[in-house]
Each structure stands twice: as structure tokens, then as C-alpha cells.
Design a protein around this motif. Structure first.
Motif, short mmCIF file in Angstrom:
data_model
loop_
_atom_site.label_atom_id
_atom_site.label_comp_id
_atom_site.label_asym_id
_atom_site.label_seq_id
_atom_site.Cartn_x
_atom_site.Cartn_y
_atom_site.Cartn_z
N LEU A 50 41.71 47.65 42.67
CA LEU A 50 40.43 46.91 42.90
C LEU A 50 40.28 45.81 42.22
O LEU A 50 39.86 44.68 42.64
N PRO A 51 40.81 45.47 40.96
CA PRO A 51 40.73 44.20 40.21
C PRO A 51 41.76 43.27 40.87
O PRO A 51 41.44 42.16 41.03
N PHE A 52 42.82 43.60 41.61
CA PHE A 52 43.63 42.74 42.16
C PHE A 52 42.90 42.19 43.58
O PHE A 52 42.93 40.95 43.82
N LEU A 53 42.15 43.09 44.15
CA LEU A 53 41.43 42.76 45.70
C LEU A 53 40.31 41.75 45.01
O LEU A 53 40.20 40.89 45.72
N LEU A 54 39.89 42.20 44.03
CA LEU A 54 38.73 41.08 43.31
C LEU A 54 39.47 39.55 43.11
O LEU A 54 38.76 38.59 43.40
N PHE A 55 40.70 39.69 42.41
CA PHE A 55 41.32 38.46 42.08
C PHE A 55 41.54 37.87 43.46
O PHE A 55 41.33 36.52 43.70
N LEU A 56 41.90 38.45 44.58
CA LEU A 56 42.25 37.97 45.79
C LEU A 56 40.89 37.16 46.36
O LEU A 56 41.13 36.20 47.14
N SER A 57 39.98 38.04 46.15
CA SER A 57 38.66 37.62 46.91
C SER A 57 38.36 36.34 46.28
O SER A 57 37.48 35.38 47.03
N GLY A 58 38.59 36.05 45.02
CA GLY A 58 38.26 34.98 44.35
C GLY A 58 39.13 33.63 45.03
O GLY A 58 38.39 32.54 45.28
N ILE A 59 40.40 33.66 45.27
CA ILE A 59 41.22 32.98 46.06
C ILE A 59 40.68 32.55 47.65
O ILE A 59 40.50 31.30 47.94
N PHE A 60 40.05 33.82 48.06
CA PHE A 60 39.82 33.66 49.51
C PHE A 60 38.33 32.89 49.59
O PHE A 60 38.13 32.10 50.45
N LEU A 61 37.64 33.17 48.59
CA LEU A 61 36.07 32.38 48.40
C LEU A 61 36.46 31.04 48.27
O LEU A 61 35.46 29.89 48.95
#
Length: 340
Positions: free
Chosen positions: A64-75
Motif C-alpha cells: 500500500l505505501p508503495f502504491l501510494l508512492f507510485l500514485s504521487g508519480i502518476f499525479l
């Protein structure tokens, strides 16, 4: 654990079926899902399936933290695309801004974990600043996830077929007089609802005033589009030309409807990202009815959801004031004898 889970699930269901437009529903939904997840993990552990239990723990604390980190890059990437297609404006920087805030959060956590010396133990002010930022991320992050999940769920709630009025929410116009692609999708969705209505006397309400840079009102642009593209009689279309905001769209349309029908049912049509917040205004106005969302361009959705979330936070500002007052109280109690 199971009792607590059952309590929150029951509380959410009661709140949902009592009024699916309640602002408590997003928070109760997220809390219910969190306790359901923990209960499932505990169930696997109690039944000797330790591998599955460990997998759920790993998912929660690492994936979940990894996905959150990826969401930052995606945004951030999404923000760049949005600026290229829609141009520069304050609203169009929102998704990029949130992406940078997410990455900043991970940078701050990494800095804190790498400085386990006396820096944070001797400098109480620095420690309090870190605590305040961490608390803010948690509070606003929790609220955002709850809002996002419930907004998606709200779109799938079955809609009634009998409405007295279908409200089309206006939007900005092209060249000051023509409907935009965004507004066109709203109108087309409303037309489908009109044709599928079980009420033969249902009417459309074109809602939207005239902006400073517009030649005609948004309601008039909607009206002309419907008459030009469909065979719907003009008697079935009512104009509401005074509103400037979403709240006023509903307020003035409600007044029109109540002059013609006693205790009318409304269906308001807007974009999918905008439906839940609009429904909270309808609830505030004690309007009977539902919201219906139309498709939005994929690249526009993240920024639109963030904008909706910010507007909802402003609406609920006193709740956040209470949360921060609670934090200040805990700090005063914890640092008694140290800071004061």
C-alpha cells in the motif's frame, strides 16, 4: 475485533440506507473496510493459515505505501498532461501539487527515520512540527480516500425511474454561446434519462446563469442544443438563468419545481466526479431525488476529484478545526512540564 467490525459495518449500513447522501458515509465506509481487512487477517491467523495472514500484513505495510508512492508519480505525470491539454490555471495544477505533496511525505518520513539521534529528542519544536505535518497527512489523507471510495460507490447506486424534474447543471460555454464537450455529455445523459423516465410529464430544467464572458446564459445554450439535436418539445424544457454556483443550480431549480409540483422528485445530472458533492447540497436543501453522473475525460478525472475534495473540506472546515483542537490538547497534556 469481530464485534468492533460488525458495529462499524452496521453503523455504515444504517447511515447509508437512512440517507445515502450523508457526509458521514465516506468515513464510516473506510473505517468499516479497514476493520474488515483486519478481521479477515485475524481469521486466517486463528485458522492456522499463517502464510495468508503474513501476506495480508505485507500488503498492508509494504504494498500500500508503495502504491501510494507510485500514485504521487502518476499525479505529477497527469498534471503535466492536463496542463498541456487544458492550459495553465490554478485548478489544473492541483493533481501535480498533490503528487509533489505525496513524494514530500515519503521524503520527510525517510529523513525522520535516518535521524534517530538526539536531533528530534532535544529539539522539541522540530518534533512538534513533524508531528503536526504527520497528523495533517493522516487526517486529510483518510478523508480523501474515504471521499474517493464513496464517490465511486455512489455512482453505482440504482436510480429511480420516476422523477418530476431532471436538472442539467450548466458549465462554461465555447465562444460565449455554444456548449462545451463537457456540458454536451451532461445534456446527452439528461436526455437519455428523460426518454427512459416512467413519468410522462417529466420536465428538464436547464440550469445556469450568464457569466461575464458569455453572450447568453448557460441555460439558454442548453435549451438551444436540446431543440436543435432532439425532438423534445420546448414545453418540456424549463430555464433557470440566475444561478452562479452548484448550490444555486439546485436552490433555484428547486423553487421552480415546487411552484409546479407538490413535493417533487428531482434527478440532477452532472459529471461523475461531481455527483456526490452535489448530492450533499441537495440533502442540505432537503431536495428529494438522486444524482446521475456522465463520463469525464480520463486525464481530467484526478484533478476534478481533488477539486471536489478541496471544496468538501471547505464545507466541513469546522470538523477539521475540532480535529486540530484535539491535537493541540494532546500536545499540551503530553508536554506539560516541558514546554509549559
Amino acid at each position: 475485533m469481530y464485534i468492533i467490525t460488525g458495529f462499524f459495518v452496521l453503523l455504515f449500513l444504517i447511515s447509508f440506507f437512512r440517507d445515502n447522501r450523508s457526509l458521514w458515509n465516506p468515513a464510516l465506509l473506510l473505517i468499516s473496510l479497514l476493520f474488515l481487512y483486519l478481521s479477515i487477517a485475524m481469521l486466517f491467523y486463528q485458522n492456522g493459515q499463517h502464510e495468508m495472514h503474513m501476506l495480508l500484513i505485507v500488503l498492508a505495510f509494504f504494498l500500500l505505501p508503495f502504491l501510494l508512492f507510485l500514485s504521487g508519480i502518476f499525479l505529477i505525470y497527469n498534471g503535466i498532461i492536463l496542463l498541456k491539454r487544458e492550459g495553465r490555471s490554478k485548478a489544473n495544477y492541483l493533481s501535480m501539487g498533490l503528487g509533489f505533496l505525496i513524494l514530500l511525505f515519503f521524503g520527510m518520513i525517510a529523513f525522520r527515520l535516518n535521524h534517530t539521534n538526539d536531533l528530534f529528542y532535544t529539539n522539541h519544536l522540530l518534533n512538534l512540527v513533524f508531528l503536526f505535518i504527520l497528523y495533517s497527512y493522516f487526517i486529510f489523507g483518510f478523508a480523501f480516500v474515504g471521499f474517493l471510495l464513496y464517490s465511486i460507490l455512489y455512482l453505482f447506486i440504482p436510480k429511480k425511474k420516476h422523477y418530476d424534474f431532471i436538472i442539467i447543471h450548466g458549465a462554461g460555454l465555447l465562444d460565449g454561446e455554444r456548449v462545451t464537450p463537457l456540458l454536451k455529455r451532461r445534456i446527452d445523459k439528461a436526455i437519455d434519462a428523460y426518454r427512459n423516465s416512467k413519468n410522462p410529464n417529466v420536465k428538464l430544467i436547464a440550469s445556469g446563469g450568464q457569466g461575464a464572458d458569455e453572450r447568453i446564459s448557460e441555460a439558454q445554450a442548453i435549451y438551444h442544443y436540446i431543440l436543435e439535436k432532439t425532438d423534445i418539445p420546448k414545453e418540456a424544457i424549463l430555464l433557470e438563468e440566475e444561478s452562479k454556483t452548484t448550490y444555486e443550480n439546485l436552490l433555484f431549480s428547486k423553487k421552480i419545481g415546487e411552484r409546479l409540483v407538490k413535493h417533487p422528485n428531482f434527478l440532477f445530472v452532472t459529471n461523475d466526479y461531481h455527483v456526490f458533492r452535489t448530492s450533499t447540497y441537495a440533502r442540505q436543501l432537503r431536495m428529494k431525488g438522486d444524482g446521475l453522473g456522465c463520463r469525464t475525460a480520463g486525464y481530467y478525472i484526478p484533478s476534478a476529484f481533488i477539486r471536489e475534495y478541496v471544496a468538501l473540506c471547505v464545507k466541513m472546515k469546522w470538523l477539521f478545526v475540532v480535529f486540530y483542537a484535539f491535537l493541540v490538547f494532546l500536545i499540551l497534556m503530553s508536554y506539560r512540564g516541558i514546554l509549559w
